[in-house]
Design an enzyme around this catalytic site. Structure first.
Site, short mmCIF file in Angstrom:
data_model
loop_
_atom_site.label_atom_id
_atom_site.label_comp_id
_atom_site.label_asym_id
_atom_site.label_seq_id
_atom_site.Cartn_x
_atom_site.Cartn_y
_atom_site.Cartn_z
N HIS A 75 81.55 29.72 23.32
CA HIS A 75 81.47 29.70 22.77
C HIS A 75 81.11 31.09 21.80
O HIS A 75 80.82 32.10 21.85
CB HIS A 75 80.22 28.53 21.80
CG HIS A 75 79.30 29.34 21.90
ND1 HIS A 75 78.43 30.69 21.92
CD2 HIS A 75 77.72 28.49 23.34
CE1 HIS A 75 77.05 30.66 22.45
NE2 HIS A 75 77.02 30.01 23.75
N ASN B 35 78.22 25.03 48.74
CA ASN B 35 77.02 24.59 48.44
C ASN B 35 76.36 23.12 47.57
O ASN B 35 76.99 22.51 46.61
CB ASN B 35 75.56 25.54 49.13
CG ASN B 35 75.62 25.34 50.62
OD1 ASN B 35 74.59 23.71 50.61
ND2 ASN B 35 74.65 26.19 50.82
#
Length: 85
Positions: A62, A32
């Site tokens: 990270h 979408n």
């Protein structure tokens, strides 16, 4: 785009870091509007998946160790959405 199956339906706008080159979509997938793919790593989308508006699919990660984070380290992990998600 990386690879895609039949009946892929994308409603723009959609953005990505690498031009969707690391995105692999199965068949009958709907993406979408306003979706963002941080595709520095591989993103796999299974068959019959529907991704709603304004979703982010992010491969960037990270370390959780504060010491390593201070070093500015980052890495990518693949994202896998199985069939019928």
């Amino acid at each position: 785009m990386g690879t895609y199956g039949e009946n892929l339906y994308i409603i723009p706008p959609v953005s990505s870091n690498c031009g969707l080159s690391n995105v692999h979509a199965g068949k009958n997938v709907v993406v979408n509007f306003n979706c963002n793919f941080v595709d520095d790593g591989e993103i796999f989308i299974g068959d019959y998946c529907m991704i709603g508006p304004n979703c982010n699919v992010i491969t960037a990660n990270h370390p959780i160790s504060p010491k390593l984070r201070k070093a500015g380290l980052q890495y990518n992990k693949p994202v896998r959405l199985e069939n019928n998600v």
